[in-house]
Motif scaffolding. Structure first.
Motif, PDB file in Angstrom:
ATOM      1  N   UNK A  36     -22.613  -4.301  17.064  1.00  0.00           N
ATOM      2  CA  UNK A  36     -21.500  -3.420  16.694  1.00  0.00           C
ATOM      3  C   UNK A  36     -20.832  -3.974  15.455  1.00  0.00           C
ATOM      4  N   UNK A  37     -20.492  -3.100  14.546  1.00  0.00           N
ATOM      5  CA  UNK A  37     -19.819  -3.500  13.320  1.00  0.00           C
ATOM      6  C   UNK A  37     -18.331  -3.616  13.604  1.00  0.00           C
ATOM      7  N   UNK A  38     -17.648  -4.557  12.953  1.00  0.00           N
ATOM      8  CA  UNK A  38     -16.210  -4.694  13.173  1.00  0.00           C
ATOM      9  C   UNK A  38     -15.478  -3.445  12.684  1.00  0.00           C
ATOM     10  N   UNK A  39     -14.431  -3.115  13.376  1.00  0.00           N
ATOM     11  CA  UNK A  39     -13.662  -1.923  13.026  1.00  0.00           C
ATOM     12  C   UNK A  39     -12.972  -2.145  11.683  1.00  0.00           C
ATOM     13  N   UNK A  40     -12.992  -1.131  10.852  1.00  0.00           N
ATOM     14  CA  UNK A  40     -12.339  -1.211   9.553  1.00  0.00           C
ATOM     15  C   UNK A  40     -10.851  -0.919   9.739  1.00  0.00           C
ATOM     16  N   UNK A  41      -9.986  -1.662   9.023  1.00  0.00           N
ATOM     17  CA  UNK A  41      -8.555  -1.421   9.162  1.00  0.00           C
ATOM     18  C   UNK A  41      -8.189  -0.038   8.635  1.00  0.00           C
ATOM     19  N   UNK A  42      -7.281   0.584   9.301  1.00  0.00           N
ATOM     20  CA  UNK A  42      -6.841   1.917   8.912  1.00  0.00           C
ATOM     21  C   UNK A  42      -5.723   1.765   7.895  1.00  0.00           C
ATOM     22  N   UNK A  43      -5.893   2.415   6.754  1.00  0.00           N
ATOM     23  CA  UNK A  43      -4.871   2.342   5.722  1.00  0.00           C
ATOM     24  C   UNK A  43      -3.766   3.332   6.040  1.00  0.00           C
ATOM     25  N   UNK A  44      -2.539   2.824   6.002  1.00  0.00           N
ATOM     26  CA  UNK A  44      -1.396   3.690   6.235  1.00  0.00           C
ATOM     27  C   UNK A  44      -0.988   4.326   4.920  1.00  0.00           C
ATOM     28  N   UNK A  45      -0.579   5.557   4.999  1.00  0.00           N
ATOM     29  CA  UNK A  45      -0.125   6.241   3.799  1.00  0.00           C
ATOM     30  C   UNK A  45       1.263   5.730   3.438  1.00  0.00           C
ATOM     31  N   UNK A  46       1.443   5.460   2.144  1.00  0.00           N
ATOM     32  CA  UNK A  46       2.739   4.993   1.675  1.00  0.00           C
ATOM     33  C   UNK A  46       3.719   6.158   1.648  1.00  0.00           C
ATOM     34  N   UNK A  47       4.965   5.836   1.909  1.00  0.00           N
ATOM     35  CA  UNK A  47       6.000   6.865   1.847  1.00  0.00           C
ATOM     36  C   UNK A  47       6.154   7.301   0.401  1.00  0.00           C
ATOM     37  N   UNK A  48       6.216   8.581   0.173  1.00  0.00           N
ATOM     38  CA  UNK A  48       6.334   9.079  -1.185  1.00  0.00           C
ATOM     39  C   UNK A  48       7.806   9.188  -1.560  1.00  0.00           C
ATOM     40  N   UNK A  49       8.121   8.681  -2.750  1.00  0.00           N
ATOM     41  CA  UNK A  49       9.475   8.735  -3.268  1.00  0.00           C
ATOM     42  C   UNK A  49       9.423   9.333  -4.655  1.00  0.00           C
ATOM     43  N   UNK A  50      10.331  10.256  -4.921  1.00  0.00           N
ATOM     44  CA  UNK A  50      10.414  10.848  -6.247  1.00  0.00           C
ATOM     45  C   UNK A  50      11.154   9.874  -7.146  1.00  0.00           C
ATOM     46  N   UNK A  51      10.414   9.157  -7.995  1.00  0.00           N
ATOM     47  CA  UNK A  51      10.993   8.121  -8.839  1.00  0.00           C
ATOM     48  C   UNK A  51      11.987   8.722  -9.824  1.00  0.00           C
ATOM     49  N   UNK A  52      11.769   9.952 -10.244  1.00  0.00           N
ATOM     50  CA  UNK A  52      12.685  10.572 -11.196  1.00  0.00           C
ATOM     51  C   UNK A  52      14.052  10.823 -10.579  1.00  0.00           C
ATOM     52  N   UNK A  53      14.139  10.833  -9.254  1.00  0.00           N
ATOM     53  CA  UNK A  53      15.419  11.066  -8.595  1.00  0.00           C
ATOM     54  C   UNK A  53      16.239   9.782  -8.472  1.00  0.00           C
ATOM     55  N   UNK A  54      15.635   8.627  -8.716  1.00  0.00           N
ATOM     56  CA  UNK A  54      16.356   7.356  -8.625  1.00  0.00           C
ATOM     57  C   UNK A  54      17.241   7.164  -9.850  1.00  0.00           C
ATOM     58  N   UNK A  55      18.425   6.597  -9.642  1.00  0.00           N
ATOM     59  CA  UNK A  55      19.280   6.340 -10.798  1.00  0.00           C
ATOM     60  C   UNK A  55      18.877   5.022 -11.456  1.00  0.00           C
ATOM     61  N   UNK A  56      19.476   4.725 -12.596  1.00  0.00           N
ATOM     62  CA  UNK A  56      19.082   3.569 -13.397  1.00  0.00           C
ATOM     63  C   UNK A  56      19.230   2.257 -12.622  1.00  0.00           C
ATOM     64  N   UNK A  57      20.325   2.097 -11.871  1.00  0.00           N
ATOM     65  CA  UNK A  57      20.546   0.856 -11.126  1.00  0.00           C
ATOM     66  C   UNK A  57      19.456   0.626 -10.083  1.00  0.00           C
ATOM     67  N   UNK A  58      19.023   1.691  -9.430  1.00  0.00           N
ATOM     68  CA  UNK A  58      17.960   1.565  -8.430  1.00  0.00           C
ATOM     69  C   UNK A  58      16.635   1.184  -9.086  1.00  0.00           C
ATOM     70  N   UNK A  59      16.360   1.756 -10.264  1.00  0.00           N
ATOM     71  CA  UNK A  59      15.125   1.419 -10.973  1.00  0.00           C
ATOM     72  C   UNK A  59      15.140  -0.033 -11.447  1.00  0.00           C
ATOM     73  N   UNK A  60      16.306  -0.494 -11.945  1.00  0.00           N
ATOM     74  CA  UNK A  60      16.421  -1.887 -12.393  1.00  0.00           C
ATOM     75  C   UNK A  60      16.232  -2.826 -11.210  1.00  0.00           C
TER      76      UNK A  60
END
Length: 131
Positions: A36-60
């Motif tokens: 039996x082959x070892x089970x491959x790890x399941x990749x979790x989907x990253x949470x999507x964030x709208x970067x354009x909605x972040x203000x300057x302080x959050x981006x810095x």
């Protein structure tokens, strides 16, 4: 012999298939091992964030976290004047680039202003001295 086993690309499946074929033709029980082959790890989907909605302080803050540096307020880094020594001549970049030629470097004896931490590093390496 099952043709699907041969196209799967698995060496164990091919060996098992050939062992079954041998057992069928000779009438003996085939000795197959369960590989039996070892089970491959399941990749979790990253949470999507709208970067354009972040203000300057959050981006810095995000950029500083990713660069593993703390956020430094503008103007809080002390500037000092350094003089280029022989060892540093032609090795310290002015930050200017001439297309088709290359980087412009400071020459022996030239002075320029730089952050204190950088000046200390240049002095430690013998490239410049703090004035």
């Amino acid at each position: 012999m099952d043709p699907n086993l041969l196209t799967s690309g698995s060496a164990a499946a091919a060996a098992a298939a050939s062992g079954e074929a041998t057992a069928q033709t000779t009438g003996q029980a085939a000795a197959t091992t369960d590989v039996t082959e070892p089970a491959k790890p399941v990749k979790k989907k990253a949470a999507t964030t709208d970067v354009t909605a972040l203000d300057r302080d959050e981006l810095v803050a995000r950029a500083a976290k990713q660069a593993d540096k703390s956020v430094v307020a503008q103007g809080s880094i002390k500037q000092v004047v350094v003089r280029v020594l022989k060892k540093g001549a032609g090795k310290i970049s002015t930050g200017q680039h001439v297309p088709g030629v290359g980087e412009v470097h400071y020459e022996f004896g030239e002075t320029f202003s730089v952050g204190e931490d950088t000046a200390l590093d240049l002095e430690e390496r013998g490239f410049a001295e703090i004035q």
